[in-house]
Design a protein around this motif. Structure first.
Motif, PDB file in Angstrom:
ATOM      1  N   ILE A 244       0.218  -1.544  -0.283  1.00  0.00           N
ATOM      2  CA  ILE A 244      -0.247  -0.085   0.179  1.00  0.00           C
ATOM      3  C   ILE A 244       0.543   1.157   0.458  1.00  0.00           C
ATOM      4  CG2 ILE A 244      -1.734   1.416   0.955  1.00  0.00           C
ATOM      5  CD1 ILE A 244      -2.901  -1.265   2.611  1.00  0.00           C
ATOM      6  N   ASP A 245       1.291   1.990  -0.950  1.00  0.00           N
ATOM      7  CA  ASP A 245       0.685   3.466  -0.894  1.00  0.00           C
ATOM      8  C   ASP A 245       0.527   4.112  -0.013  1.00  0.00           C
ATOM      9  OD1 ASP A 245       2.916   5.823  -1.032  1.00  0.00           O
ATOM     10  OD2 ASP A 245       2.931   5.144  -3.346  1.00  0.00           O
ATOM     11  N   THR A 246       0.788   4.807   1.328  1.00  0.00           N
ATOM     12  CA  THR A 246       0.214   5.667   1.714  1.00  0.00           C
ATOM     13  C   THR A 246       0.323   6.812   1.631  1.00  0.00           C
ATOM     14  OG1 THR A 246       2.396   5.793   3.285  1.00  0.00           O
ATOM     15  CG2 THR A 246       0.625   4.392   4.133  1.00  0.00           C
ATOM     16  N   ASP A 247       1.192   7.066   0.752  1.00  0.00           N
ATOM     17  CA  ASP A 247       0.639   8.338  -0.193  1.00  0.00           C
ATOM     18  C   ASP A 247      -0.922   8.868  -0.598  1.00  0.00           C
ATOM     19  OD1 ASP A 247       2.680   9.636   1.215  1.00  0.00           O
ATOM     20  OD2 ASP A 247       4.341   9.579  -0.600  1.00  0.00           O
ATOM     21  N   GLU A 248      -1.147   7.426  -0.909  1.00  0.00           N
ATOM     22  CA  GLU A 248      -2.152   7.236  -1.709  1.00  0.00           C
ATOM     23  C   GLU A 248      -3.660   7.188  -1.838  1.00  0.00           C
ATOM     24  OE1 GLU A 248      -1.246   5.214  -5.688  1.00  0.00           O
ATOM     25  OE2 GLU A 248       0.055   7.109  -6.302  1.00  0.00           O
ATOM     26  N   VAL A 249      -3.576   6.746   0.015  1.00  0.00           N
ATOM     27  CA  VAL A 249      -4.887   5.794   0.132  1.00  0.00           C
ATOM     28  C   VAL A 249      -4.887   7.125   1.241  1.00  0.00           C
ATOM     29  CG1 VAL A 249      -4.330   3.802   0.187  1.00  0.00           C
ATOM     30  CG2 VAL A 249      -3.537   3.791   2.263  1.00  0.00           C
ATOM     31  N   GLU A 250      -5.896   6.794   1.741  1.00  0.00           N
ATOM     32  CA  GLU A 250      -6.253   7.503   3.019  1.00  0.00           C
ATOM     33  C   GLU A 250      -7.543   6.964   3.877  1.00  0.00           C
ATOM     34  OE1 GLU A 250      -9.479  10.975   2.316  1.00  0.00           O
ATOM     35  OE2 GLU A 250      -7.721  10.966   0.795  1.00  0.00           O
ATOM     36  N   GLU A 251      -7.923   7.091   5.476  1.00  0.00           N
ATOM     37  CA  GLU A 251      -8.481   6.302   6.205  1.00  0.00           C
ATOM     38  C   GLU A 251     -10.284   5.960   6.046  1.00  0.00           C
ATOM     39  OE1 GLU A 251      -6.745   7.919  10.464  1.00  0.00           O
ATOM     40  OE2 GLU A 251      -8.993   7.958  10.573  1.00  0.00           O
ATOM     41  N   GLY A 252     -10.710   4.895   6.075  1.00  0.00           N
ATOM     42  CA  GLY A 252     -11.847   5.161   5.152  1.00  0.00           C
ATOM     43  C   GLY A 252     -12.048   4.939   4.342  1.00  0.00           C
ATOM     44  N   GLU A 253     -10.623   4.096   3.547  1.00  0.00           N
ATOM     45  CA  GLU A 253     -10.865   3.678   2.308  1.00  0.00           C
ATOM     46  C   GLU A 253     -10.780   2.177   2.331  1.00  0.00           C
ATOM     47  OE1 GLU A 253      -8.211   4.208  -1.264  1.00  0.00           O
ATOM     48  OE2 GLU A 253      -8.411   7.071  -0.322  1.00  0.00           O
ATOM     49  N   THR A 254     -11.683   1.696   1.630  1.00  0.00           N
ATOM     50  CA  THR A 254     -11.369  -0.104   1.714  1.00  0.00           C
ATOM     51  C   THR A 254     -10.954  -0.405   0.223  1.00  0.00           C
ATOM     52  OG1 THR A 254     -13.397  -0.460   0.587  1.00  0.00           O
ATOM     53  CG2 THR A 254     -13.590  -0.044   3.148  1.00  0.00           C
TER      54      THR A 254
ATOM     55  N   LEU B 289     -10.966  -5.124   2.670  1.00  0.00           N
ATOM     56  CA  LEU B 289     -10.363  -4.370   3.864  1.00  0.00           C
ATOM     57  C   LEU B 289     -10.638  -2.701   3.985  1.00  0.00           C
ATOM     58  CD1 LEU B 289      -6.965  -6.546   3.194  1.00  0.00           C
ATOM     59  CD2 LEU B 289      -7.939  -6.998   5.341  1.00  0.00           C
ATOM     60  N   GLU B 290     -10.638  -2.493   5.120  1.00  0.00           N
ATOM     61  CA  GLU B 290     -10.915  -0.828   5.650  1.00  0.00           C
ATOM     62  C   GLU B 290      -9.621  -0.479   6.566  1.00  0.00           C
ATOM     63  OE1 GLU B 290     -14.046   0.395   7.866  1.00  0.00           O
ATOM     64  OE2 GLU B 290     -13.732   2.437   7.696  1.00  0.00           O
ATOM     65  N   ILE B 291      -9.392   0.637   5.825  1.00  0.00           N
ATOM     66  CA  ILE B 291      -8.511   1.239   5.818  1.00  0.00           C
ATOM     67  C   ILE B 291      -8.134   2.149   7.849  1.00  0.00           C
ATOM     68  CG2 ILE B 291      -6.483   2.916   5.962  1.00  0.00           C
ATOM     69  CD1 ILE B 291      -6.475   2.093   2.805  1.00  0.00           C
ATOM     70  N   VAL B 292      -7.996   1.445   8.241  1.00  0.00           N
ATOM     71  CA  VAL B 292      -8.469   2.042   9.516  1.00  0.00           C
ATOM     72  C   VAL B 292      -7.619   3.081   9.683  1.00  0.00           C
ATOM     73  CG1 VAL B 292     -10.341   0.623  10.966  1.00  0.00           C
ATOM     74  CG2 VAL B 292      -7.403   0.706  11.030  1.00  0.00           C
ATOM     75  N   SER B 293      -6.401   3.180   9.623  1.00  0.00           N
ATOM     76  CA  SER B 293      -5.746   4.027  10.298  1.00  0.00           C
ATOM     77  C   SER B 293      -3.835   4.458   9.090  1.00  0.00           C
ATOM     78  CB  SER B 293      -4.935   3.711  11.158  1.00  0.00           C
ATOM     79  OG  SER B 293      -3.750   4.843  11.885  1.00  0.00           O
ATOM     80  N   VAL B 294      -3.900   5.561   8.977  1.00  0.00           N
ATOM     81  CA  VAL B 294      -2.641   5.874   7.771  1.00  0.00           C
ATOM     82  C   VAL B 294      -1.286   5.528   8.449  1.00  0.00           C
ATOM     83  CG1 VAL B 294      -2.046   7.254   5.693  1.00  0.00           C
ATOM     84  CG2 VAL B 294      -3.748   6.153   6.102  1.00  0.00           C
ATOM     85  N   ASP B 295      -0.974   5.781   9.514  1.00  0.00           N
ATOM     86  CA  ASP B 295      -0.552   5.861  10.464  1.00  0.00           C
ATOM     87  C   ASP B 295      -0.274   6.044  11.435  1.00  0.00           C
ATOM     88  OD1 ASP B 295       2.216   6.897  10.902  1.00  0.00           O
ATOM     89  OD2 ASP B 295       2.168   9.161  11.169  1.00  0.00           O
ATOM     90  N   PRO B 296      -0.147   4.768  12.311  1.00  0.00           N
ATOM     91  CA  PRO B 296       0.532   3.694  11.098  1.00  0.00           C
ATOM     92  C   PRO B 296      -0.491   2.894  10.188  1.00  0.00           C
ATOM     93  CG  PRO B 296       0.043   2.778  13.565  1.00  0.00           C
ATOM     94  CD  PRO B 296       0.189   4.739  13.993  1.00  0.00           C
TER      95      PRO B 296
ATOM     96  N   LEU C  73      -4.982  -1.721   8.784  1.00  0.00           N
ATOM     97  CA  LEU C  73      -5.768  -2.738   7.830  1.00  0.00           C
ATOM     98  C   LEU C  73      -7.185  -3.650   9.217  1.00  0.00           C
ATOM     99  CD1 LEU C  73      -5.091  -3.544   4.817  1.00  0.00           C
ATOM    100  CD2 LEU C  73      -6.160  -1.252   5.352  1.00  0.00           C
ATOM    101  N   ALA C  74      -8.295  -3.062   8.860  1.00  0.00           N
ATOM    102  CA  ALA C  74      -9.393  -4.327   8.870  1.00  0.00           C
ATOM    103  C   ALA C  74      -9.850  -4.795   8.383  1.00  0.00           C
ATOM    104  CB  ALA C  74     -10.225  -3.692  10.578  1.00  0.00           C
ATOM    105  N   PRO C  75     -10.570  -6.268   8.792  1.00  0.00           N
ATOM    106  CA  PRO C  75     -11.039  -6.269   8.333  1.00  0.00           C
ATOM    107  C   PRO C  75     -12.470  -6.104   8.138  1.00  0.00           C
ATOM    108  CG  PRO C  75     -10.637  -8.263   9.457  1.00  0.00           C
ATOM    109  CD  PRO C  75     -10.090  -6.927   9.457  1.00  0.00           C
ATOM    110  N   VAL C  76     -13.765  -5.923   6.747  1.00  0.00           N
ATOM    111  CA  VAL C  76     -14.760  -5.174   6.686  1.00  0.00           C
ATOM    112  C   VAL C  76     -15.581  -6.396   6.822  1.00  0.00           C
ATOM    113  CG1 VAL C  76     -16.139  -4.256   5.471  1.00  0.00           C
ATOM    114  CG2 VAL C  76     -14.263  -3.351   5.288  1.00  0.00           C
ATOM    115  N   ASP C  77     -15.927  -6.084   7.892  1.00  0.00           N
ATOM    116  CA  ASP C  77     -17.318  -7.369   8.510  1.00  0.00           C
ATOM    117  C   ASP C  77     -18.548  -7.204   7.356  1.00  0.00           C
ATOM    118  OD1 ASP C  77     -16.253  -8.538  10.398  1.00  0.00           O
ATOM    119  OD2 ASP C  77     -16.568  -7.098  11.731  1.00  0.00           O
ATOM    120  N   VAL C  78     -18.767  -8.698   6.921  1.00  0.00           N
ATOM    121  CA  VAL C  78     -20.485  -8.404   6.029  1.00  0.00           C
ATOM    122  C   VAL C  78     -21.598  -7.422   7.676  1.00  0.00           C
ATOM    123  CG1 VAL C  78     -22.189  -9.528   5.257  1.00  0.00           C
ATOM    124  CG2 VAL C  78     -19.082 -10.228   5.597  1.00  0.00           C
ATOM    125  N   THR C  79     -22.115  -6.502   6.681  1.00  0.00           N
ATOM    126  CA  THR C  79     -23.540  -6.354   7.781  1.00  0.00           C
ATOM    127  C   THR C  79     -24.375  -7.236   7.878  1.00  0.00           C
ATOM    128  OG1 THR C  79     -24.727  -6.036   5.694  1.00  0.00           O
ATOM    129  CG2 THR C  79     -22.953  -3.855   6.427  1.00  0.00           C
TER     130      THR C  79
END
Ligand SMILES: [Zn+2]
Length: 66
Positions: free
Chosen positions: A14-24, A34-41, A44-50
């Motif tokens: 993952i290029d951290t310059d190209e992603v944002e929190e909340g992106e999947t 996977l959802e990006i819950v934090s960029v620095d550090p 990622l967290a798996p996106v649970d099925v609703t």
């Protein structure tokens, strides 16, 4: 920067310059979302099925149409 997929241990670069929190994003190997819950550090967290959340997701199964 690379993380490993929690499902299949596939390294995901993952290029951290190209992603944002909340992106999947999706693991190429197993297709896990996977959802990006934090960029620095980078974290990622798996996106649970609703279904785990207390949302109004009552399935309509009692519908008789005969
Ligand atoms: Zn995977």
């Amino acid at each position: 920067m690379a993380v490993v997929c929690p499902e299949c241990d596939n390294p995901i670069v993952i290029d951290t310059d190209e992603v944002e929190e909340g992106e999947t994003l999706q693991c190429d190997e197993c297709g896990l979302d996977l959802e990006i819950v934090s960029v620095d550090p980078l974290e990622l967290a798996p996106v649970d099925v609703t279904g785990y959340d207390d949302e109004d997701a009552t399935p309509i199964v009692d519908e008789e149409d005969e």
